[in-house]
Design an enzyme around this catalytic site. Structure first.
Site, PDB file in Angstrom:
ATOM      1  N   SER A 214       0.854  -1.192   0.000  1.00 28.28           N
ATOM      2  CA  SER A 214       0.000   0.000   0.000  1.00 28.28           C
ATOM      3  C   SER A 214       0.888   1.240   0.000  1.00 28.28           C
ATOM      4  O   SER A 214       2.028   1.200   0.455  1.00 28.28           O
ATOM      5  CB  SER A 214      -0.910  -0.013   1.222  1.00 28.28           C
ATOM      6  OG  SER A 214      -0.133   0.071   2.400  1.00 28.28           O
ATOM      7  N   TYR A 216       1.886   5.373   0.793  1.00 31.99           N
ATOM      8  CA  TYR A 216       1.882   6.263   1.968  1.00 31.99           C
ATOM      9  C   TYR A 216       0.752   7.292   1.927  1.00 31.99           C
ATOM     10  O   TYR A 216       0.281   7.750   2.957  1.00 31.99           O
ATOM     11  CB  TYR A 216       3.181   7.072   1.987  1.00 31.99           C
ATOM     12  CG  TYR A 216       4.411   6.365   2.501  1.00 31.99           C
ATOM     13  CD1 TYR A 216       4.391   5.645   3.697  1.00 31.99           C
ATOM     14  CD2 TYR A 216       5.615   6.473   1.824  1.00 31.99           C
ATOM     15  CE1 TYR A 216       5.549   5.036   4.167  1.00 31.99           C
ATOM     16  CE2 TYR A 216       6.772   5.870   2.289  1.00 31.99           C
ATOM     17  CZ  TYR A 216       6.734   5.154   3.469  1.00 31.99           C
ATOM     18  OH  TYR A 216       7.871   4.564   3.938  1.00 31.99           O
ATOM     19  N   SER A 247       2.322  -3.095   4.182  1.00 28.84           N
ATOM     20  CA  SER A 247       2.297  -1.629   4.247  1.00 28.84           C
ATOM     21  C   SER A 247       3.593  -1.079   3.690  1.00 28.84           C
ATOM     22  O   SER A 247       4.618  -1.771   3.694  1.00 28.84           O
ATOM     23  CB  SER A 247       2.148  -1.171   5.693  1.00 28.84           C
ATOM     24  OG  SER A 247       3.364  -1.381   6.390  1.00 28.84           O
ATOM     25  N   ASP A 248       3.572   0.171   3.236  1.00 26.57           N
ATOM     26  CA  ASP A 248       4.851   0.825   2.994  1.00 26.57           C
ATOM     27  C   ASP A 248       5.484   1.060   4.369  1.00 26.57           C
ATOM     28  O   ASP A 248       4.823   1.006   5.404  1.00 26.57           O
ATOM     29  CB  ASP A 248       4.686   2.122   2.198  1.00 26.57           C
ATOM     30  CG  ASP A 248       6.005   2.515   1.516  1.00 26.57           C
ATOM     31  OD1 ASP A 248       7.054   1.984   1.916  1.00 26.57           O
ATOM     32  OD2 ASP A 248       5.997   3.356   0.600  1.00 26.57           O
ATOM     33  N   PHE A 249       6.788   1.321   4.350  1.00 25.09           N
ATOM     34  CA  PHE A 249       7.575   1.227   5.584  1.00 25.09           C
ATOM     35  C   PHE A 249       7.328   2.355   6.597  1.00 25.09           C
ATOM     36  O   PHE A 249       7.343   3.534   6.255  1.00 25.09           O
ATOM     37  CB  PHE A 249       9.055   1.155   5.216  1.00 25.09           C
ATOM     38  CG  PHE A 249       9.490  -0.231   4.804  1.00 25.09           C
ATOM     39  CD1 PHE A 249       8.661  -1.059   4.067  1.00 25.09           C
ATOM     40  CD2 PHE A 249      10.734  -0.729   5.180  1.00 25.09           C
ATOM     41  CE1 PHE A 249       9.050  -2.347   3.699  1.00 25.09           C
ATOM     42  CE2 PHE A 249      11.143  -2.004   4.815  1.00 25.09           C
ATOM     43  CZ  PHE A 249      10.298  -2.818   4.076  1.00 25.09           C
TER      44      PHE A 249
END
Ligand code: BGC
Length: 690
Positions: A214, A216, A247-249
């Site tokens: 996904s 941000y 998720s993105d980090f």
């Protein structure tokens, strides 16, 4: 007596049997083990310690369990494997300019191999965000501005990588401004979303991608990691995606309940909102167990699928950045370089006609591989443009060099030479991932102005005034505005960030050992005001239906270089465009064929492009859209009939009232040629019948 079900049993089964064993295994796991699958094992402390060595080791999740379920080991891309010292390929945008899905699949295979040989099993480098504005800082990580082209390239990378490890398509969705990526709310209407910003993700899903990351940003008010509309309804619902969402980090999840209920399966790279906090949410009934079970099912399904994928002979670490992959990096770089201008036979440089060649510009001696954020790859070596030119020039040519800091000195050197090469362009300080952390120096970010830095423009003008045969080699990840100087030089090429063999590839093209064949995967504008709005600080932005060549066509704007443009050292003739049918049903397909002949004296590869326009549509539609393309190799004098297929379903628009794709029974115009614009496009038409 049968003991608790193990992961190995799941792997041993196929099809429905495997699905039912996964169900049993999930039912049998403790809540801790389930949440363990959804949460990384890396601690925030370790992540912080590792920051200076970011991505050099895989990020793990889901390894701690009693059932032999392997950990997911994430490693980044997209220009190679971020671990250790891997092969650095040309950036994705360069590979986009090669318009060669078969080659991209080979690149994917090499990357997948290198990931696996270094202990990773999940590759995070299938970046397919659509380039809405060429100033996006991470433009270099994607393939271009067109959904069809992006989808073909992304799906090819997925297929290649997944011969060895799982792949992850990112960033879902509408992630194309860097500076505001952590907070911007992208407002986009349903048709624009479905037709422009999502089709390439769908193509990767259809190609079997294991994971999706996904983004941000927010889409229509909701953070992408909490966006049930995107994750549950569209991705997992409408498209039937069977994989998992990560998720993105760090900032991709902002609360565990929203994320888990929206269908985000794994938080990356540390358990901030998942882990213990997610367990509490489940206990409190805030996150239903069925959502947890669904996430774990998806994760186990892919882990089981990939337990059987790969080379049974094992993985040889010495192949990482070895000869074979370096040769592939060279081949790709050669095919990605776009010849933008070539007058007075400035190129190729003849080894027998030149005695001295002046190479000018600081970028000529820099191993400029692109962004230094999450896409950074650290190859064992990188061939600079100057080194490449020296490697290839041969004994008879004296190659001289000047950094270009003093324009007069550079011009004097150019004057004394038979030809001058200025290597100009961008680097990680001009464009790239924007990481707002105090310890990270301010690299990257978006470009609001798309010209070269002023000093470089002046350098080009000074050198061009001193030597009529001045050739500009451009380095960068996206469109560059060249209006101030392009009429002063006879030749220029766009070399992108060409990877660790880049200098050799540039020299191959300059000396004509490789005939340039790349084509632009985005419009090069004449000025910024031809482009869509690009407010890189705005909290809310509107992504309209038109961008890129669709916008230029719609507004009748003249670009500096159109989408799909690129010259060659030979000439091709297109003739005899034929469609195999005049009418097809909405479920049918049409085959277009065109005769392509190499009428020049050198062998070459041409990228044939097919665009479709709509006559009498009941909705507003682009003047034309790319629907097919093919890379064709031809010897001098050789001719081939090139066939391209169009499925009527791919001509549909998204009917927002009916919430369905609709193929209209209208007339469709087909144009085929060497680029998206030009008097040399051939045309024909057909109808879709009711
Ligand atoms: C980037 C992702 C990347 C991740 C891990 C994030 O900052 O947006 O593209 O995969 O870092 O390196």
């Amino acid at each position: 007596m049968a003991g608790p079900i193990s992961f190995l049993q799941v792997v041993g089964a196929e099809g429905e049997r495997r699905e039912s064993l996964i169900k049993e295994l999930v039912a049998d796991l403790s809540l801790d083990e389930k949440i363990g699958q959804m949460s990384p094992s890396t601690s925030l402390f370790w992540h912080a310690v590792m920051l200076p060595r970011y991505n050099l080791r895989p990020y793990d999740s889901g390894g701690k369990n009693s059932r032999g379920i392997p950990a997911m080991k994430f490693s980044d891309g997209p220009r190679g494997i971020a671990l250790n010292h891997s092969t650095c390929f040309p950036v994705s945008m360069a590979r986009g300019a090669a318009w060669d899905p078969a080659l991209e699949q080979r690149v994917g295979e090499a990357m997948g191999y290198e990931a696996r040989a270094q202990g990773a099993n999940f590759y995070g480098g299938v970046c397919i965000n659509l380039l809405r504005h060429p100033g996006w800082g991470r433009a270099q990580e994607t393939y271009g501005e067109d959904p069809h082209h992006l989808g073909e390239m992304g799906a090819a990378l997925v297929s290649g990588v997944q011969k060895h490890v799982m792949a992850c398509a990112k960033h879902f969705a509408c992630n194309s401004i860097e500076k505001s990526r952590l907070f911007v709310d992208v407002q986009v209407d349903e048709r624009t979303l479905r037709e422009i910003y999502l089709p390439h993700f769908k193509k990767c899903v259809d190609a079997g991608v294991a994971g999706v990351m996904s983004a941000y940003n927010k889409v229509n008010g909701l953070l992408c990691g909490h966006n049930g509309r995107l994750l549950r309804e569209i991705l997992k619902g409408d498209w039937g995606f069977k994989g998992f969402v990560v998720s993105d980090f760090l900032w991709g999840v902002k609360d565990g309940k929203s994320a888990a209920n929206a269908g985000l399966d794994i938080e990356m790279p540390v358990a901030i909102f998942y882990g213990r906090r997610l367990k509490r949410l489940v206990r409190a009934g805030e996150v239903p167990m069925e959502n947890i079970d669904e996430a774990v099912t998806r994760i186990l399904r892919q882990k089981a699928r990939f337990a059987k994928v790969g080379d049974p002979a094992g993985y040889d670490r010495s192949k990482v950045a070895g000869k074979e992959h370096a040769a592939l990096a060279l081949e790709v770089a050669g095919k990605s370089i776009v010849l933008l201008k070539n007058e007075n036979s400035a190129l190729p440089l003849g080894r027998d006609e030149l005695k001295t060649l002046a190479v000018i510009g600081p970028l000529a001696t820099r191993s400029n591989l692109g962004d230094v954020g999450s896409s950074r790859v650290r190859p064992p070596y990188a061939v600079t443009a100057l080194a490449g030119i020296r490697n290839r020039a041969g004994e008879s040519i004296t190659v001289t060099y000047n950094r270009g800091a003093n324009h007069e000195e550079a011009a004097a050197l150019a004057k004394s030479a038979d030809a001058a090469i200025v290597v100009a362009g961008l680097g990680p300080r001009n464009e790239g991932e924007y990481i707002p952390l105090p310890i990270v120096r301010h690299y990257g970010g978006d470009r609001v102005k798309l010209g070269l830095p002023q000093a470089q423009e002046e350098l080009i003008l000074a050198v061009a005034a001193a030597n009529k045969r001045t050739i500009v080699v451009l380095i960068g990840g996206s469109a560059i505005i060249v209006e101030k100087w392009k009429d002063h030089v006879p030749a220029m090429l766009m070399a992108w960030y060409p990877g660790m063999e880049g200098g050799n590839a540039i020299a191959d093209v300059l000396f004509g050992d490789v005939n340039p064949s790349g084509k632009l995967p985005m419009v090069f504008p004449k000025s910024e005001d031809q482009l869509p709005d690009f407010d890189i600080k705005a909290k809310k932005v509107y992504y309209g239906y038109y961008h890129g060549y669709r916008l230029f066509d719609k507004k009748g704007l003249e670009p500096a270089f159109p989408f799909g443009f690129g010259l060659s050292y030979t000439k091709y003739k297109y003739s005899n465009l034929k469609l195999d049918q005049k009418q097809i049903p909405a479920t049918g397909k049409i085959v277009a064929s065109v005769d392509l002949k190499n009428i020049g004296t050198r062998q070459g590869e041409e990228i044939v492009q097919l665009y479709v326009g709509y006559k009498g549509s009941r909705v507003d539609r682009p003047i034309k859209e790319l629907k097919a393309f093919a890379r064709v190799a031809l010897l001098p004098g050789e001719a081939k009939a090139v066939e391209m297929e169009i499925n009527a379903q791919d001509l549909a628009y998204y009917n927002t009232e009916k919430k369905a794709w609709e193929v209209e029974s209208i007339e469709y115009n087909v144009s085929v040629g060497p680029s998206s614009r030009g008097s040399d496009l051939l045309s024909a038409s057909f109808e879709v019948t009711a």
